[in-house]
Design a protein around this motif. Sequence first.
Motif, PDB file in Angstrom:
ATOM      1  N   LYS A 157       0.857  -1.189   0.000  1.00 64.71           N
ATOM      2  CA  LYS A 157       0.000   0.000   0.000  1.00 64.71           C
ATOM      3  C   LYS A 157       0.889   1.232   0.000  1.00 64.71           C
ATOM      4  CE  LYS A 157      -3.720   2.228   2.655  1.00 64.71           C
ATOM      5  NZ  LYS A 157      -4.561   2.133   3.880  1.00 64.71           N
ATOM      6  N   THR A 158       0.487   2.249  -0.741  1.00 61.27           N
ATOM      7  CA  THR A 158       1.263   3.480  -0.816  1.00 61.27           C
ATOM      8  C   THR A 158       0.462   4.635  -0.235  1.00 61.27           C
ATOM      9  OG1 THR A 158       2.428   2.730  -2.797  1.00 61.27           O
ATOM     10  CG2 THR A 158       2.442   5.089  -2.357  1.00 61.27           C
ATOM     11  N   VAL A 159       1.046   5.347   0.726  1.00 60.97           N
ATOM     12  CA  VAL A 159       0.409   6.524   1.323  1.00 60.97           C
ATOM     13  C   VAL A 159       1.429   7.650   1.387  1.00 60.97           C
ATOM     14  CG1 VAL A 159      -1.225   5.187   2.711  1.00 60.97           C
ATOM     15  CG2 VAL A 159       0.980   5.793   3.676  1.00 60.97           C
ATOM     16  N   TYR A 160       0.924   8.858   1.480  1.00 59.39           N
ATOM     17  CA  TYR A 160       1.808  10.027   1.530  1.00 59.39           C
ATOM     18  C   TYR A 160       2.290  10.244   2.961  1.00 59.39           C
ATOM     19  CZ  TYR A 160       3.630  14.708   0.875  1.00 59.39           C
ATOM     20  OH  TYR A 160       4.450  15.805   0.828  1.00 59.39           O
ATOM     21  N   ASN A 161       3.577  10.501   3.115  1.00 60.74           N
ATOM     22  CA  ASN A 161       4.180  10.776   4.416  1.00 60.74           C
ATOM     23  C   ASN A 161       4.526  12.263   4.468  1.00 60.74           C
ATOM     24  OD1 ASN A 161       6.137  11.167   6.517  1.00 60.74           O
ATOM     25  ND2 ASN A 161       6.465   8.953   6.549  1.00 60.74           N
ATOM     26  N   ASP A 162       3.765  13.027   5.273  1.00 61.09           N
ATOM     27  CA  ASP A 162       3.957  14.477   5.270  1.00 61.09           C
ATOM     28  C   ASP A 162       5.192  14.916   6.054  1.00 61.09           C
ATOM     29  OD1 ASP A 162       3.036  13.886   7.766  1.00 61.09           O
ATOM     30  OD2 ASP A 162       1.354  15.300   7.756  1.00 61.09           O
TER      31      ASP A 162
END
Length: 661
Positions: free
Chosen positions: A89-94
């Motif tokens: 799974k790919t998510v944005y890391n702020d």
Amino acid sequence: MKKIAFLLLLLVSFASIQAQVMNPAKWQTKIEKKSDTEFIITWDGIVEDDWHMYSQYTAEGGPLPTEFVYNNIDGNYELIGDAKESETKTVYNDIFEVDETYFVGPVKLVQEIKLINPDTPNIQVEMEYQVCKDVCISQSNLFVYDLKTLVSKEVKNFEEASIDQAETKDVVKSEKLADENIKIAPKTEDRSVWGIFIWSFLGGFAALLTPCVFPMIPMTVSFFTKQSKTKAKGIRNAITYGLSIIVIYVVLGLIVTKIFGADALNALSTNVWFNVIFFGILIVFAASFLGAFEIMLPNSWANKVDRQADRGGLIGIFFMALALAIVSFSCTGPIVGTLLVEAAAKGGTAPLIGMLGFSLALALPFMLFAMFPGWLNSMPRSGGWMNTVKVSLGFLELALAFKFLSNADLVLQKHWLEREVFLAIWIAVFGAWAIYLFGKIQLPHDSKIERISVGRLFMALLVSTFTIYMIPGLWGAPLKLISGFPPPMTYSESPYGVGGKGGNGSTADFSSLPEGAKLGAHDLIAFTDYQQGLEYAKSVNKPILLDFTGFACVNCRKMEDYVWSDPSILTMLKNDVVLISLYVDDKKELPENEQYISETTGKKIKTIGNKWSDFQIEKYHANAQPYYVILDAEENRLAEPIGYTPDAEEYKMWLESGLKK
């Protein structure tokens, strides 16, 4: 009895200490023979709940990717492709401002290998990976596969494997991730499915206010209410019309997903050429919205659809909706195109979700006004304000275009569009937009205005405020409101980060730093070598804050950004302690004469990161980061060590309790 009690107490204490040495990932491995020269190695891993193990293809600049290092110095075999992975799974890391890719559920990795030398006795491979929850743990496991008996085992002690890792120069890595695969994605408020839906819904609402769509609302609603024999039928037809709009755009999203594939969209969004091409496309869209030309589909398409709409019934209503999509393309096309590009950065079903949000916003007014026709009287009249909306969208498209160009530059590391240049462009774009809203600039399709409305004035003030807010960013202000859009602060014209020698807005002078120290977060003087820091602490008679950290540790950065930044904590860190930050994921190799086999883990210590990780395990029986220890200059603990502590007040109390001693 006292001896037994003492032994029990000792065992409990030992167990509690050892529990700090965490190992959230457990592995089973095997090797299978595919042919006389080909073998398949499989790793099956179980990662504990709430922990994340990162893919081979997670973005550089974020958490550490999984990596395989093969002891193949004689070239006895070759890898067939990269190791295949189970679901990720790919998510944005702020925090790191990149997309991170991690495994979902049980981890499975499969690597095919072809022998070149048939007499090769075994294959030895080291798996390096990182798992994170509230803390991060970097792990290294050694596996040995006997090619004669097909026996595989995980080797706990590196000496047992008879591998001289220090001599392994021709390392073959299964990760062959090219630069263009670095995932640097534009930030949204939420990279989740709901985030895509909400932004797309707002995009649909913006399209609704353009001159191609807005005038169609009263015309279409009047058509349904007048042509239908009953009010109920008119409402039913309008609802069918709205649902047809939704179906048309959702099918478009489905087609995009189907053609490119759910995973391919995400991979495409990380490609240099993809970002450059969409930079060009968005520039064209912006020019169209600003009035340079109209982007229109062929008139023959609209004529054919109009003829089908005359058929009446459900089919006729569907073709009326299709006619709206075609006729309004000059206004909706750039918005739809931009949303699909943004959704591509998310991957998966995001294009489908995006088109659902967009079409729902577009369709709802047609359905609601048909149900409540009296509301039509309260609608604002068509006029020049609609072109203002269109032009405003053009300025937004223009600003967004440079984000895609920035993505490509970050991947190539050409430093053509560094942070200061990017911010200067955005300041110019939003500044021009503000001047336009104040009525000082007129574009081709604008009608002459003698006075501006209150709504337009408020919008002009809002855009002006945002423009002014960005200006200090040229001198190092963090600009948290737009975090993720500009390049990171380290990607700037200044050799040590934005703001001068010290970075992060500082102008600190490096010449005044103690030997072995550097400026870290918030310009704190930090030693990265334990002995050097210890000697300095003794010389200045100050206690030590020992900070076990990592370049790829998310929560380490959160602690620095949100806890260490607290003024009272920052004052103590600057004035009352000697900070020693030991990076356990530092990949720089130790000189050969400093490499050794760990007495604690039996592993080969060959990098600086290995050394500090082993030091943490040996001294403090812990292997997770962040991990903080307060020591006096004689290396005595002044407080119990702690890990990730996002509550600034709690961390401050812990720090003060140690300093009081």
